[in-house]
Design an enzyme around this catalytic site. Structure first.
Site, short mmCIF file in Angstrom:
data_model
loop_
_atom_site.label_atom_id
_atom_site.label_comp_id
_atom_site.label_asym_id
_atom_site.label_seq_id
_atom_site.Cartn_x
_atom_site.Cartn_y
_atom_site.Cartn_z
N ARG A 45 0.99 -1.14 0.06
CA ARG A 45 0.07 0.01 -0.06
C ARG A 45 0.88 1.17 -0.11
O ARG A 45 1.81 1.28 0.49
CB ARG A 45 -0.85 0.10 1.36
CG ARG A 45 -0.21 0.08 2.47
CD ARG A 45 -1.05 0.03 3.67
NE ARG A 45 -1.59 -1.25 3.90
CZ ARG A 45 -2.55 -1.49 4.83
NH1 ARG A 45 -2.77 -0.67 5.88
NH2 ARG A 45 -2.83 -2.73 5.14
N GLY A 92 -1.25 -12.54 2.99
CA GLY A 92 -1.44 -13.11 4.21
C GLY A 92 -2.49 -12.18 5.18
O GLY A 92 -2.58 -12.01 6.33
N ARG A 94 -6.44 -11.52 6.18
CA ARG A 94 -7.75 -12.37 6.94
C ARG A 94 -8.49 -13.04 5.61
O ARG A 94 -8.87 -12.53 4.59
CB ARG A 94 -8.42 -11.56 7.73
CG ARG A 94 -7.64 -11.12 8.98
CD ARG A 94 -8.85 -10.68 9.88
NE ARG A 94 -8.32 -9.51 10.94
CZ ARG A 94 -9.08 -9.43 11.85
NH1 ARG A 94 -10.17 -9.99 12.23
NH2 ARG A 94 -8.49 -8.45 12.77
N HIS A 135 -1.85 -13.43 17.27
CA HIS A 135 -0.49 -13.32 16.86
C HIS A 135 0.38 -14.93 17.23
O HIS A 135 -0.48 -15.52 18.19
CB HIS A 135 0.11 -12.24 17.66
CG HIS A 135 0.21 -10.82 16.95
ND1 HIS A 135 0.69 -10.62 15.84
CD2 HIS A 135 -0.52 -9.74 17.58
CE1 HIS A 135 0.42 -9.52 15.15
NE2 HIS A 135 -0.54 -8.86 16.22
N ASP A 165 5.13 -18.12 13.92
CA ASP A 165 5.28 -17.19 12.61
C ASP A 165 6.49 -17.93 11.81
O ASP A 165 6.08 -17.75 10.75
CB ASP A 165 5.80 -15.81 12.96
CG ASP A 165 4.83 -14.94 13.43
OD1 ASP A 165 3.61 -15.28 13.65
OD2 ASP A 165 4.95 -13.75 13.94
#
Length: 386
Positions: A45, A92, A94, A135, A165
Site C-alpha cells: 500500500r 497474508g 484475513r 499473533h 510465525d
C-alpha cells in the site's frame, strides 16, 4: 533505483512470485523464495505496512517494492496483470479480504490457471477462529506447543515469534509452495496452499505428540529429557554471568562431559533419576567456577555436546559460522546468508531491503510487462517513492 528480472542465482531462478505485502511470516516466506533465486515483486500500500519496512527490515530484502492503491479497480487489474505471468501469489490477509478486493483464488486462476495461490494466516482459512485476530503466541498456545516451553514450572516462556510465525508459519508455507509448484509442472494446474500457523506448529511438535501418546512424556515443564528435566540437557551459568548449553544425551557424550568437567569420579550415573538434583547441583557449581571463554576453549570441538550461548552480534565472529559465512555483512548490514546451501545453483544475496514502499514501482512494473506505467503513476493508482 533500477530493477531487472533474473538477478537471482539460486535454484528458483526463473520462478516469478507476486507478494501482497503483509508482516511477519508472509514476508519471511518471500525472503526465502527471493534468496533462493525467485523473482518476487512486493505489492505494498502507498506509505507501506505497519510494523514493517525501511532499509533495516531484512524480511523485505531481495525484491522490489511496488506501491499500488488496491482500493482502485485499476490497481487490482494491475495485480492481475502481474499474476498472468506469475508462478506464485503470496498473501497474508484475513480470509475473504482478497476475494472482496477482486484478487481471490478464483479471480487469479481465471487469469492464470497454473498459479500457486499461497495463503499465510495464523488460524487458517476455515474453523471457528478463522476470522479472529491473533499473533504468534496465541497460535502456538492452542496447539500445545507453548504449554511446554521454558524451564520454569510455574509458567510457560515464549521464544519471541520463532516457533509460530517462522517455524510453523513461513517455513511450512514455502514447503507448500514448492510442493504445489512441482505438482503444477505435471498437471498444468495451480491450487490454493492454506498455510496456517496452527497446522505447521502442530506438525513441528509431532515428536512431543508421539511421546505423549506413548506415555513417556509428562505434560509439565522441566520434567522431560529435552526440556531441562535431565541435568545433562540444560543451561548453566558461568563465573562471568554468561551461559553454556549442555546437550550430552548419548552415553559416550555424557562420559566426555563429566570427564572434561573433572567430575567423573563424583558424578551420579547418567540414569540415576533419584540423584538428578545432586547431578544438577554438581554441574551448576562446576560451571560457575570458570568463565564462559574458559569452558568454550575446553569443550569446543569435542564430543561433549557443549557450546557457549552468545548473542547474534557475537555469532557472526564465531569461528565455525565465520568459516561457513552463515552471517554476513551485505550492503552495510549484518544478516543471515541464504539457506540451505546448493552445490551447483548457489544462492546469493541481491538487493537490500527498500528504504520506502514503492521505491521500485516504475522499473519493477515495467520489467514485469505492465503497460502504461506512467499513466498509472499519473492517475495515483501506483506511487513511486521519491
Amino acid at each position: 533505483m533500477s530493477y531487472e528480472l533474473g538477478q537471482g542465482t539460486g535454484p528458483l531462478r526463473g520462478v516469478k512470485v507476486v507478494e501482497i505485502a503483509g508482516i511477519g511470516p508472509g514476508p519471511h516466506a518471500c525472503m526465502i523464495l527471493a534468496d533462493l533465486g525467485a523473482d518476487v515483486i512486493r505489492v505494498e500500500r502507498p506509505g507501506g505496512q505497519v510494523l514493517s519496512g525501511g532499509s533495516h527490515d531484512l524480511l523485505n530484502r531481495g525484491r522490489p517494492s511496488v506501491a499500488l492503491d488496491l482500493k482502485s479497480p485499476e490497481a487490482v487489474q494491475t495485480v492481475l496483470d502481474l499474476v498472468a505471468s506469475a508462478d506464485v501469489l503470496v498473501e497474508g490477509m484475513r480470509p475473504g479480504v482478497t476475494e472482496r478486493l477482486g484478487l481471490g483464488p478464483d479471480d487469479c486462476h481465471a487469469r492464470n490457471p497454473r498459479l500457486v495461490y499461497a495463503r499465510m494466516t495464523g488460524w487458517g482459512q476455515t474453523g471457528p477462529l478463522a476470522h479472529a485476530a491473533g499473533h504468534d503466541m496465541n497460535y502456538i498456545a492452542i496447539t500445545g506447543a507453548l504449554f511446554g516451553l521454558g524451564q520454569d514450572s510455574s509458567r510457560p516462556h515464549f521464544p519471541t515469534n520463532l516457533v509460530g510465525d517462522f517455524g510453523g508459519g513461513s517455513t511450512y508455507l514455502v514447503i507448500g509452495i514448492l510442493a504445489a509448484l512441482l505438482e503444477a509442472r505435471g498437471s498444468g494446474r495451480g491450487q490454493v496452499v492454506d498455510g496456517a500457523i496452527v497446522d505447521g506448529t502442530a506438525h513441528v511438535n509431532a515428536m512431543t505428540t508421539a511421546f505423549v501418546g506413548a506415555g513417556i512424556f509428562r505434560e509439565e515443564r522441566a520434567a522431560n529429557l529435552l526440556d531441562g528435566g535431565a541435568p545433562f540437557y540444560d543451561v548453566y551459568e558461568t563465573s562471568d554471568g554468561r551461559h553454556m548449553s549442555v546437550g550430552a544425551l548419548e552415553p559416550q557424550f555424557f562420559d566426555a562431559l563429566v570427564t572434561l568437567l573433572g567430575v567423573k569420579e563424583t558424578c551420579p550415573g547418567q540414569h540415576e533419576l533419584e540423584r538428578y538434583d545432586e547431578m544438577r547441583a554438581l554441574f551448576a557449581d562446576t560451571f560457575r567456577s570458570r568463565t564462559q571463554a574458559d569452558w568454550v576453549e575446553l569443550f569446543e570441538g569435542t564430543d561433549a555436546c557443549v557450546a557457549g550461548i552468545i548473542p547474534v552480534t557475537e555469532a557472526k565472529d564465531h569461528p565455525h559460522l565465520a568459516a561457513r559465512g552463515t552471517l554476513v555483512e551485505h550492503e552495510g548490514r549484518l544478516q543471515p546468508a541464504p539457506a540451505p546451501r546448493f552445490s551447483r545453483t548457489e544462492a546469493t544475496l541481491s538487493t537490500p531491503p527498500p528504504d520506502k514502499a514503492g521505491r521500485h514501482t516504475r522499473d519493477a512494473l515495467a520489467a514485469w510487462g505492465v503497460a502504461d506505467v506512467d499513466g498509472l503513476l499519473a492517475r495515483g493508482v501506483a506511487v513511486q517513492a521519491d
